[in-house]
Design a protein around this motif. Structure first.
Motif, PDB file in Angstrom:
ATOM      1  N   ASN A 126     -12.783   4.681   0.403  1.00  0.00           N
ATOM      2  CA  ASN A 126     -11.746   5.697   0.254  1.00  0.00           C
ATOM      3  C   ASN A 126     -11.671   6.212  -1.188  1.00  0.00           C
ATOM      4  O   ASN A 126     -11.591   7.426  -1.417  1.00  0.00           O
ATOM      5  N   LEU A 127     -11.677   5.303  -2.146  1.00  0.00           N
ATOM      6  CA  LEU A 127     -11.690   5.713  -3.552  1.00  0.00           C
ATOM      7  C   LEU A 127     -12.997   6.414  -3.895  1.00  0.00           C
ATOM      8  O   LEU A 127     -13.019   7.409  -4.628  1.00  0.00           O
ATOM      9  N   THR A 128     -14.088   5.913  -3.358  1.00  0.00           N
ATOM     10  CA  THR A 128     -15.406   6.477  -3.641  1.00  0.00           C
ATOM     11  C   THR A 128     -15.461   7.957  -3.278  1.00  0.00           C
ATOM     12  O   THR A 128     -16.037   8.771  -4.021  1.00  0.00           O
ATOM     13  N   GLN A 129     -14.895   8.303  -2.150  1.00  0.00           N
ATOM     14  CA  GLN A 129     -14.897   9.703  -1.733  1.00  0.00           C
ATOM     15  C   GLN A 129     -14.195  10.583  -2.756  1.00  0.00           C
ATOM     16  O   GLN A 129     -14.673  11.675  -3.092  1.00  0.00           O
ATOM     17  N   LEU A 130     -13.057  10.118  -3.295  1.00  0.00           N
ATOM     18  CA  LEU A 130     -12.341  10.889  -4.308  1.00  0.00           C
ATOM     19  C   LEU A 130     -13.147  10.994  -5.606  1.00  0.00           C
ATOM     20  O   LEU A 130     -13.165  12.054  -6.248  1.00  0.00           O
ATOM     21  N   LEU A 131     -13.798   9.920  -5.985  1.00  0.00           N
ATOM     22  CA  LEU A 131     -14.622   9.946  -7.195  1.00  0.00           C
ATOM     23  C   LEU A 131     -15.732  10.986  -7.060  1.00  0.00           C
ATOM     24  O   LEU A 131     -16.008  11.748  -7.997  1.00  0.00           O
ATOM     25  N   ARG A 132     -16.362  11.023  -5.920  1.00  0.00           N
ATOM     26  CA  ARG A 132     -17.462  11.971  -5.719  1.00  0.00           C
ATOM     27  C   ARG A 132     -16.936  13.410  -5.637  1.00  0.00           C
ATOM     28  O   ARG A 132     -17.560  14.340  -6.153  1.00  0.00           O
ATOM     29  N   PHE A 169       0.813  -1.218   0.000  1.00  0.00           N
ATOM     30  CA  PHE A 169       0.000   0.000   0.000  1.00  0.00           C
ATOM     31  C   PHE A 169       0.848   1.271   0.000  1.00  0.00           C
ATOM     32  O   PHE A 169       0.333   2.348   0.302  1.00  0.00           O
ATOM     33  N   ALA A 170       2.132   1.164  -0.355  1.00  0.00           N
ATOM     34  CA  ALA A 170       2.996   2.345  -0.394  1.00  0.00           C
ATOM     35  C   ALA A 170       2.426   3.385  -1.359  1.00  0.00           C
ATOM     36  O   ALA A 170       2.106   3.080  -2.504  1.00  0.00           O
ATOM     37  N   GLY A 171       2.282   4.630  -0.868  1.00  0.00           N
ATOM     38  CA  GLY A 171       1.713   5.679  -1.707  1.00  0.00           C
ATOM     39  C   GLY A 171       0.233   5.521  -1.956  1.00  0.00           C
ATOM     40  O   GLY A 171      -0.275   5.939  -3.000  1.00  0.00           O
ATOM     41  N   TYR A 172      -0.483   4.968  -0.979  1.00  0.00           N
ATOM     42  CA  TYR A 172      -1.891   4.601  -1.180  1.00  0.00           C
ATOM     43  C   TYR A 172      -2.742   5.776  -1.651  1.00  0.00           C
ATOM     44  O   TYR A 172      -3.498   5.653  -2.614  1.00  0.00           O
ATOM     45  N   VAL A 199      -8.169   7.829 -10.182  1.00  0.00           N
ATOM     46  CA  VAL A 199      -9.280   8.709 -10.550  1.00  0.00           C
ATOM     47  C   VAL A 199      -8.900   9.572 -11.746  1.00  0.00           C
ATOM     48  O   VAL A 199      -9.682   9.728 -12.701  1.00  0.00           O
ATOM     49  N   LEU A 200      -7.685  10.118 -11.745  1.00  0.00           N
ATOM     50  CA  LEU A 200      -7.238  10.946 -12.864  1.00  0.00           C
ATOM     51  C   LEU A 200      -7.198  10.153 -14.167  1.00  0.00           C
ATOM     52  O   LEU A 200      -7.472  10.695 -15.246  1.00  0.00           O
ATOM     53  N   ILE A 217     -14.200   1.593 -12.460  1.00  0.00           N
ATOM     54  CA  ILE A 217     -12.944   1.692 -11.749  1.00  0.00           C
ATOM     55  C   ILE A 217     -12.926   0.691 -10.597  1.00  0.00           C
ATOM     56  O   ILE A 217     -13.957   0.381 -10.006  1.00  0.00           O
ATOM     57  N   SER A 218     -11.732   0.170 -10.298  1.00  0.00           N
ATOM     58  CA  SER A 218     -11.575  -0.768  -9.189  1.00  0.00           C
ATOM     59  C   SER A 218     -10.137  -0.716  -8.706  1.00  0.00           C
ATOM     60  O   SER A 218      -9.201  -0.646  -9.516  1.00  0.00           O
TER      61      SER A 218
END
Length: 218
Positions: free
Chosen positions: A63-69, A32-35, A43-44, A115-116
């Motif tokens: 965690n990813l979901t928050q960035l997507l939103r 998980f380095a640089g998670y 996302v980008l 995305i996954s």
């Protein structure tokens, strides 16, 4: 796919998952380095305009979901673990979150992107191919897929990583490498091509690669 194949492990891991991805478990620190940067880069890589409809597979603790939103995407999520869904709903109560997985997706909608992160390796090679084909049918023309997960350039790289984990006494990482289905890039590339998509790869840490697929036949 056996829906419960890894669910007991996910359920047990749910409450500590955010701590692990933050680097507090030495065994998984390199995985998980640089998670946070990995999530941001994922996302980008979608590169879709705000308001696009995105399907996230394997929401985990959102965690990813928050960035997507935050990027402005309309997100539908699927997650097979009840405990992970509980935590995700605690963070995002209004999220459209379904019980599902790569081979059990909400088919009543089409999506601009999928995305996954840290989930694709739970599928066998055959299941990976079936998943990519199924996802492509849910994508609108020009849709994109971003899968970010542990994968290996070749068998030599995979053996080296496993040997290092074994020598460090990282029994959980060795177990994962032995029991789960981490692919080689050549295998993933062929699966994308068979599903009618071009794919690009970018390495994000020693374990993790970003795989970006685009529809080339429609």
């Amino acid at each position: 796919m056996n829906e419960a194949r890894f669910n007991p492990r996910f359920d047990e891991w749910a409450d500590s998952y955010d701590s692990v991805v933050a680097g507090r478990d030495p065994q998984y620190r390199e995985v998980f380095a640089g998670y946070r940067e990995i999530l941001t880069r994922s996302v980008l890589a979608l590169g879709l305009p705000p308001g696009s409809r995105v399907l996230e597979i394997g929401v985990g603790t959102a965690n990813l979901t928050q960035l997507l939103r935050e990027t402005g995407y309309r997100v539908t999520g699927v997650e097979p673990s009840g405990e992970m869904r509980r935590i995700a709903r605690g963070k995002l109560p209004d999220l459209d979150l379904r019980d599902g997985h790569f081979l059990q997706l909400p088919a009543e909608e089409t999506y601009d992107g999928m995305i996954s992160t840290y989930a694709f390796h739970h599928l066998t090679e055959k299941e990976k191919g079936e998943a990519l084909t199924g996802i492509r049918h849910l994508l609108r023309p020009g849709g994109r897929i971003v899968i970010t997960d542990t994968a290996f350039l070749d068998t030599t790289s995979k053996r080296k990583i496993r040997l290092e984990a074994f020598e460090q006494g990282f029994d959980k990482v060795v177990r994962d490498l032995d029991e789960e289905f981490f692919p080689l890039l050549s295998e993933v590339g062929e699966l994308f091509r068979c599903a009618g998509m071009a794919v690009e790869f970018e390495q994000l840490n020693r374990y993790v690669w970003l795989m970006k697929g685009e529809d080339v036949d429609r």
